[in-house]
Enzyme design. Structure first.
Site, PDB file in Angstrom:
ATOM      1  N   SER A 260       0.840  -1.190   0.000  1.00 24.54           N
ATOM      2  CA  SER A 260       0.000   0.000   0.000  1.00 24.54           C
ATOM      3  C   SER A 260       0.877   1.241   0.000  1.00 24.54           C
ATOM      4  CB  SER A 260      -0.919   0.019   1.225  1.00 24.54           C
ATOM      5  OG  SER A 260      -0.171   0.244   2.403  1.00 24.54           O
ATOM      6  N   LYS A 261       0.359   2.324  -0.601  1.00 23.48           N
ATOM      7  CA  LYS A 261       1.115   3.578  -0.645  1.00 23.48           C
ATOM      8  C   LYS A 261       1.318   4.153   0.747  1.00 23.48           C
ATOM      9  CE  LYS A 261      -1.583   5.444  -3.822  1.00 23.48           C
ATOM     10  NZ  LYS A 261      -2.128   6.436  -4.785  1.00 23.48           N
ATOM     11  N   ARG A 262       0.433   3.851   1.671  1.00 24.73           N
ATOM     12  CA  ARG A 262       0.535   4.389   3.022  1.00 24.73           C
ATOM     13  C   ARG A 262       1.699   3.765   3.784  1.00 24.73           C
ATOM     14  NH1 ARG A 262      -1.774   2.945   7.862  1.00 24.73           N
ATOM     15  NH2 ARG A 262      -3.009   1.301   6.874  1.00 24.73           N
TER      16      ARG A 262
END
Length: 499
Positions: A260-262
């Site tokens: 995930s980008k997070r």
């Protein structure tokens, strides 16, 4: 509503990638693009870029240009799209709202869809109750079969309705997948297909757009398997010929969680260029994630390959169904292989933006500086895995002799005999022909043979004097590139600081 005959009649495959501009592009977009484009190119088909921007709450105005820039950097070029046009324009869903509404009206008229006036608060309470009672979650059809006036008499009424599918109890839950064979998915609920703001949801828009754009193969991540029965129903209700489906395995971290980008910087597609990867290495790596390497002589795996070779070999039957691990160490290794295979002028050109960004070279380096950079590039590329590693290796060659800083760890590592070693080097280099081989012979004679110092310990002070560091490009070649005057000046400078 468009006549279904208006859709292009494909004589070759038509595939698409359809990202949403909701922030930095996800690496999964490039991953899907690699496989879509490979199949399209192998069969002489078309590759379409469509922007699915119906999620206005998460819309990011800069994201679309980032998509063009990053996919373009990777060389994953599209035949049709918002920026290049094409016969199925427009290619942004926000510009196609008039296209969707007639299909929605037809679904309502045929009884396959209905208006829902439930407020978000009422829906939240409904889901909470279902979860407490351990019932299947899904819309309870309070609005089905009611007029607006009838529904307004009940609790949780919202003036602006959405439109939902009316999913029959016997809705099909199996479909054929070109990667996975027969796939079973959960029974769909009454999915919203038109939001209160007049924008379609993904489920309606993707079906209408893929039909009207003549898409023959829908290639997407396996997280969409559960949605496919909804799409199959919409194709059936609207009288469309469904495409072939191919659900790719999800990219996973080493702990097998979804990237995930997070949590993962490498989930951002912009990160790879910033981090110093070569686009061809990234594309090669993405292909390897879900596809077996070709076999070379003796049956050995050939893990480094061009996109053209990947396309020529491409076969859906070879795609791995298991979610691949996103192994950055493997990508680093592969990137290093690509760096070593670059022509020197190409390597210099790719290093230049990073060196300029870090202030090593100016905006318009002269021919002499570029020639020096090529010479340095030849020495440092065996040691590099990322282009960003070049700055520390290259900087000493472009710093004025008086401005060269000696790193603390390099100075601390100097032995007590460092002054004598530098004195011997200065004497040995006084009249030598300034070529790496001659420099090496003179220094080995003076320090290894003359002083009896082991080769692996003999040249540390010289390396520190020339580069300011404990670790540097090959010493004798570095001296040749620096030139006699700079090399001797740096040796004298360190010597004077040692007392």
């Amino acid at each position: 509503m468009s006549d279904s005959s208006a859709a292009p009649e494909p004589t070759a495959p038509r595939l698409r990638v359809a990202p949403s501009p909701t922030g930095d592009p996800h690496v999964g977009t490039a991953y899907m693009a690699v496989f879509n484009l490979a199949f399209a190119r192998k069969h002489g088909g078309q590759f379409v870029l469509r922007i699915e921007d119906t999620d206005r709450a998460r819309f990011n105005a800069t994201s679309e240009q980032q998509l063009y820039d990053t996919l373009g950097w990777l060389g994953l070029t599209w035949d049709e799209g918002p920026d290049v046009g094409g016969p199925c324009a427009p290619y942004r869903q926000s510009e196609r709202l008039d296209t969707y509404r007639p299909y929605v009206e037809a679904l309502i008229e045929s009884g396959h869809a209905y208006y829902c006036w439930c407020s978000s608060e009422r829906l939240a309470q409904m889901r909470e109750k279902q979860q407490k009672l351990k019932l299947p979650t899904g819309y309870d059809r309070l609005c089905h079969g009611k007029t607006k006036e009838e529904r307004a008499q009940l609790e949780g009424f919202n003036e602006d309705p959405v439109v939902r599918m009316y999913v029959p109890d016997d809705a099909p839950t199996h479909f054929e997948d070109v990667i996975r064979g027969t796939v079973s998915a959960p029974r769909p609920d009454d999915q919203v297909i038109l939001k209160a703001d007049g924008f379609p949801t993904y489920h309606l828009a993707v079906v209408v757009d893929d039909h009207e754009m003549g898409i023959t193969h829908v290639v997407r991540g396996e997280e969409w398997i559960s949605s496919t029965p909804k799409h199959v129903l919409l194709y059936e209700w609207l009288g469309f010929e469904p495409p072939k489906f191919a659900h790719m395995p999800l990219l996973r971290n080493e702990n097998k969680s979804k990237i995930s980008k997070r949590k993962n910087p490498w989930a951002r597609l912009t990160w790879f260029e910033e981090a110093g990867y070569l686009p061809e290495a990234v594309v090669n790596f993405l292909g390897l994630l879900a596809y077996p390497p070709a076999k070379g002589e003796g049956g050995a795996d050939v893990e480094k390959f061009s996109f053209e070779a990947f396309s020529e070999d491409f076969d859906w039957a070879k795609v791995n169904k298991v979610g691949p691990i996103f192994d950055l160490k493997k990508l680093d290794w592969l990137n290093g292989q690509y760096i070593r295979d670059l022509e020197l002028d190409d390597l210099a050109a790719r290093l230049l933006p990073f060196l300029q960004q870090d202030g090593v070279l100016g905006e318009e380096p002269g021919r002499e500086d570029l020639a020096k950079l090529e010479a340095i590039g030849e020495q440092i590329r065996p040691r590099m895995q990322l282009l960003t590693e070049a700055t520390d290796l290259v900087k000493p060659f472009f710093v004025a002799d008086a401005d060269l800083e000696i790193a603390d760890d390099a100075r601390a590592a100097l032995k007590d005999n460092a002054p004598e070693v530098i004195d011997a080097a200065l004497t040995a280099l006084a009249d030598v022909t300034w070529e790496a081989a001659e420099i090496e012979a003179a220094l080995r004679g003076a320090i290894v043979d003359g002083m009896g110092i082991k080769p692996r310990l003999a040249f540390g002070p010289l390396r520190t004097a020339v580069s300011g560091r404990k670790v540097s490009p090959p010493l004798f070649e570095s001296m040749e590139i620096l030139g006699r005057e700079s090399t001797l000046a740096r040796l004298r400078s360190l010597r004077s600081s040692l007392g």
